[in-house]
Design a protein around this motif. Structure first.
Motif, PDB file in Angstrom:
ATOM      1  N   GLN A   9      12.977   5.475  -1.929  1.00  0.00           N
ATOM      2  CA  GLN A   9      11.532   5.630  -1.765  1.00  0.00           C
ATOM      3  C   GLN A   9      10.783   5.028  -2.953  1.00  0.00           C
ATOM      4  OE1 GLN A   9      11.338   9.892  -1.333  1.00  0.00           O
ATOM      5  NE2 GLN A   9      11.023   9.787   0.891  1.00  0.00           N
ATOM      6  N   PHE A  13       8.253   1.897  -2.775  1.00  0.00           N
ATOM      7  CA  PHE A  13       6.887   2.090  -3.281  1.00  0.00           C
ATOM      8  C   PHE A  13       6.572   1.061  -4.363  1.00  0.00           C
ATOM      9  CE2 PHE A  13       4.643   3.884  -6.995  1.00  0.00           C
ATOM     10  CZ  PHE A  13       3.362   3.948  -6.472  1.00  0.00           C
ATOM     11  N   VAL A  40       6.210   5.230   1.657  1.00  0.00           N
ATOM     12  CA  VAL A  40       4.934   5.484   0.994  1.00  0.00           C
ATOM     13  C   VAL A  40       4.271   6.734   1.570  1.00  0.00           C
ATOM     14  CG1 VAL A  40       2.586   4.606   0.654  1.00  0.00           C
ATOM     15  CG2 VAL A  40       4.547   3.087   0.334  1.00  0.00           C
ATOM     16  N   GLU A  44       3.236  10.076  -0.461  1.00  0.00           N
ATOM     17  CA  GLU A  44       1.853  10.566  -0.474  1.00  0.00           C
ATOM     18  C   GLU A  44       1.779  11.997   0.052  1.00  0.00           C
ATOM     19  OE1 GLU A  44      -0.925   6.597  -0.107  1.00  0.00           O
ATOM     20  OE2 GLU A  44      -0.142   7.458   1.759  1.00  0.00           O
ATOM     21  N   TYR A  69       3.076   4.936 -10.318  1.00  0.00           N
ATOM     22  CA  TYR A  69       3.856   3.694 -10.436  1.00  0.00           C
ATOM     23  C   TYR A  69       4.473   3.565 -11.827  1.00  0.00           C
ATOM     24  CZ  TYR A  69       4.879  -1.276 -10.930  1.00  0.00           C
ATOM     25  OH  TYR A  69       5.498  -2.470 -11.195  1.00  0.00           O
TER      26      TYR A  69
END
Length: 301
Positions: A9, A13, A40, A44, A69
């Motif tokens: 993941q 991302f 993503v 979220e 990030y």
């Protein structure tokens, strides 16, 4: 509330964050676009916040997305380093690497990589020099420096050296959230030229900027020139002007904590390439070779 988080993941991302486009991220990762989208959405949902703003031409990180990030990149970097086993690796290797770097890469790119290298090779010393790009070229050519880390896109005759691109960083518009251009998903250079422009001069920033503006046949409306990145951030964040700079030096806030947003530019604006140069045909010593190979591995190139 905790939720299950996977390296896959984070990788998907990060790919979306770096490209600004889910389909391009999918192509880079050799997966379907739905795999990127689902990763993503799961992040979220688990974090309870939006990581991306969806735009007609792609996606852009929200301030919360930019912060996540930065953390995700450190996790992925640590995982990559943990499995890095070059054939020559020796934890007790000793010696000195002579490195020269220019302002931008020394301030925004190299320190974290050198720290990661030192964790693997604790007994290798750095002879680190802050130099202009022209002086770095001369020092590498003359053998006074083992490795130069520079903006390769500024070198006219790169074939004179051994070289390796380490990062390709797109250039985007930086703008205050209240600025009229913040309402435009992908403004053109013509749109940008209608507003005051803040021009960075350090690391040949003025020459490289005006080069692609001139190619388009448009001139930016330069309101202020500065060699200070923090001054530029402050002026942009307060709405005194806009600028176009690379993602490598982007931060979504000024020194005072005011927000800065990034928008893709409609026109084809050249990316910024940062990387290594070394003396062509020369045999690097073992510490310099270890650093050279580590940087190639760490940057995934």
């Amino acid at each position: 509330m905790a939720f299950d988080l996977t390296l896959r993941q984070l990788r998907y991302f990060a790919a979306a964050a770096q490209t600004g486009n889910f389909s391009m991220a999918a192509a880079n990762e050799h997966v379907s676009q739905s795999a990127i989208t689902n990763a993503v959405l799961a992040l979220e949902s688990g974090l309870g916040t939006r990581l991306f703003e969806r735009l007609p031409q792609g996606v852009a990180l929200t301030p919360e997305g930019q912060d996540f990030y930065n953390h995700a990149r450190r996790v992925l970097d640590a995982a990559r380093d943990a499995v890095h086993k070059p054939p020559f690796r020796s934890h007790d290797m000793r010696g000195t690497v002579r490195i020269a770097a220019s302002y931008t890469v020394l301030g925004y790119f190299l320190p974290e990589l050198l720290a990661r290298f030192r964790a693997t090779y604790p007994f290798i010393e750095f002879d680190l020099r802050d130099m202009e790009r022209v002086d770095i070229e001369r020092a590498v050519h003359d053998g006074d420096v083992d490795i130069g880390v520079v903006l390769l896109s500024n070198i006219e005759k790169l074939s004179r050296f051994g070289s390796q691109v380490l990062i390709r960083s797109r250039r985007q518009l930086w703008v205050a959230p209240s600025h009229p251009l913040a309402l435009v998903d992908a403004p053109s250079l013509k749109d940008i030229a209608a507003h005051p422009y803040i021009l960075i001069t350090v690391d040949e920033g003025e020459q490289s900027t005006l080069r692609y503006w001139k190619k388009k046949g448009i001139a930016p409306n330069i309101a202020f020139r500065t060699s200070s990145m923090e001054a530029l951030r402050g002026l942009v964040a307060h709405g005194f002007g806009v600028t176009v700079l690379s993602d490598m030096v982007f931060r979504p806030w000024s020194l005072e904590g005011n927000r800065i947003e990034a928008r893709p530019v409609l026109d084809a604006v050249p990316q910024m390439d940062a990387g290594m140069i070394w003396q062509k045909g020369a045999q690097l010593n073992s510490p310099a070779t270890a650093l050279q190979q580590f940087l190639i591995h760490a940057c995934g190139t």
